[in-house]
Design an enzyme around this catalytic site. Sequence first.
Site, PDB file in Angstrom:
ATOM      1  N   HIS A  11       6.185   1.566  -5.573  1.00 18.78           N
ATOM      2  CA  HIS A  11       6.909   2.612  -4.851  1.00 18.78           C
ATOM      3  C   HIS A  11       7.401   2.125  -3.488  1.00 18.78           C
ATOM      4  O   HIS A  11       7.595   2.933  -2.584  1.00 18.78           O
ATOM      5  CB  HIS A  11       6.005   3.829  -4.659  1.00 18.78           C
ATOM      6  CG  HIS A  11       5.619   4.503  -5.941  1.00 18.78           C
ATOM      7  ND1 HIS A  11       6.528   5.100  -6.785  1.00 18.78           N
ATOM      8  CD2 HIS A  11       4.409   4.669  -6.542  1.00 18.78           C
ATOM      9  CE1 HIS A  11       5.903   5.609  -7.840  1.00 18.78           C
ATOM     10  NE2 HIS A  11       4.618   5.356  -7.725  1.00 18.78           N
TER      11      HIS A  11
ATOM     12  N   GLU B  12      -4.248   7.064 -13.991  1.00 23.11           N
ATOM     13  CA  GLU B  12      -3.465   8.052 -13.252  1.00 23.11           C
ATOM     14  C   GLU B  12      -2.746   9.027 -14.172  1.00 23.11           C
ATOM     15  O   GLU B  12      -1.630   9.468 -13.892  1.00 23.11           O
ATOM     16  CB  GLU B  12      -2.480   7.356 -12.308  1.00 23.11           C
ATOM     17  CG  GLU B  12      -1.687   6.227 -12.911  1.00 23.11           C
ATOM     18  CD  GLU B  12      -0.863   5.472 -11.885  1.00 23.11           C
ATOM     19  OE1 GLU B  12      -0.591   6.024 -10.797  1.00 23.11           O
ATOM     20  OE2 GLU B  12      -0.472   4.327 -12.161  1.00 23.11           O
TER      21      GLU B  12
ATOM     22  N   ARG C 170       0.076  -4.683  -6.106  1.00 22.95           N
ATOM     23  CA  ARG C 170       0.376  -3.833  -7.267  1.00 22.95           C
ATOM     24  C   ARG C 170       1.795  -4.095  -7.755  1.00 22.95           C
ATOM     25  O   ARG C 170       2.759  -3.813  -7.049  1.00 22.95           O
ATOM     26  CB  ARG C 170       0.214  -2.353  -6.927  1.00 22.95           C
ATOM     27  CG  ARG C 170       0.482  -1.455  -8.141  1.00 22.95           C
ATOM     28  CD  ARG C 170       0.062  -0.025  -7.921  1.00 22.95           C
ATOM     29  NE  ARG C 170       0.956   0.697  -7.023  1.00 22.95           N
ATOM     30  CZ  ARG C 170       0.923   2.031  -6.865  1.00 22.95           C
ATOM     31  NH1 ARG C 170       0.045   2.763  -7.548  1.00 22.95           N
ATOM     32  NH2 ARG C 170       1.751   2.626  -6.027  1.00 22.95           N
TER      33      ARG C 170
ATOM     34  N   ASP D 265      -0.376  10.882  -9.349  1.00 26.76           N
ATOM     35  CA  ASP D 265       0.224  10.922 -10.684  1.00 26.76           C
ATOM     36  C   ASP D 265      -0.672  11.664 -11.662  1.00 26.76           C
ATOM     37  O   ASP D 265      -0.176  12.304 -12.599  1.00 26.76           O
ATOM     38  CB  ASP D 265       0.504   9.506 -11.176  1.00 26.76           C
ATOM     39  CG  ASP D 265       1.811   8.962 -10.629  1.00 26.76           C
ATOM     40  OD1 ASP D 265       2.857   9.596 -10.845  1.00 26.76           O
ATOM     41  OD2 ASP D 265       1.790   7.913  -9.975  1.00 26.76           O
TER      42      ASP D 265
ATOM     43  N   ASP E 289       1.596 -16.464  -9.822  1.00 27.05           N
ATOM     44  CA  ASP E 289       2.135 -17.741  -9.360  1.00 27.05           C
ATOM     45  C   ASP E 289       2.459 -17.708  -7.871  1.00 27.05           C
ATOM     46  O   ASP E 289       2.388 -18.742  -7.194  1.00 27.05           O
ATOM     47  CB  ASP E 289       3.378 -18.123 -10.164  1.00 27.05           C
ATOM     48  CG  ASP E 289       3.053 -18.679 -11.544  1.00 27.05           C
ATOM     49  OD1 ASP E 289       1.869 -18.904 -11.826  1.00 27.05           O
ATOM     50  OD2 ASP E 289       3.993 -18.878 -12.338  1.00 27.05           O
TER      51      ASP E 289
END
Length: 269
Positions: A52, A156, A77, A182, A91
């Site tokens: 977000h 969520e 995240r 959520d 990576d």
Amino acid sequence: MPLRVNPDPSFKDALAAADRPLAGMWVCSGSPLVAEICAGSGLDWLLIDAEHSPNGLESILAQLQAVNGYPVTVVVRPPANDPVLIKQYLDLGAQTLLIPMVHTAADAAAAVAAAHYPPDGIRGVGSALARSARWNRIPHYLAGAGETVTMLVQIESAEAVQNAADIAETDGVDGVFIGPSDLAASMGLLGQQDHPDVVAAVENSIRAVKAAGKPVGVNAFVEATARRYLAAGVDFILVGADVALLARGSEALATGYVPATDTGPTASY
């Protein structure tokens, strides 16, 4: 002679060593400078968010570099449970990932597979090209990479609450994080993450994950709610965000110096 280095400690190491719940905050601005300021705050951990927030690979890399060396654990995240994104984030040097929207044990297993090299998973091999291995300056990186990765998955949704135990018991899941916002939306209670039914669902999930023997975390910006979840036994918690702190702080300045108006922000998170 090239410098030989060791991987940074991962979140599962910090959780295992902790004698109290670990408190953290979101870093959502996309700014390495802000991330570095937050890294020196004294909090235990930071969540750099790309679901977000305006974060791409380059800005996440810059933030990982900016906070490196500070006494804080960094979680990143991705925007989705996607094996390509997971490979790229690892990576870049992220060692702890929080995978959003994990609704079932199969979703959790897919995230775990994406974070590990064959034969344990499906992660593509590019260590000679990647910061994760410090461009092959971490000895035996390929053999030990799985031990440096912490895989957190996010419950969520109402479906995920029902599957909380199975998700937590999935091999390779190192912890579960609960997202009340959520979750509330999936329960038909959009914007009401402190609704009694949502709080009950969160607490049911906490109990299920704890019973499975895995660490459990939660997001809670309201202090009373955060204290309640801490009392319920969470092992790690997010209690604020850089952008929220800036928004509320700048509003406080305006309240003190600018005549009041009838408009104001809508509470959320």
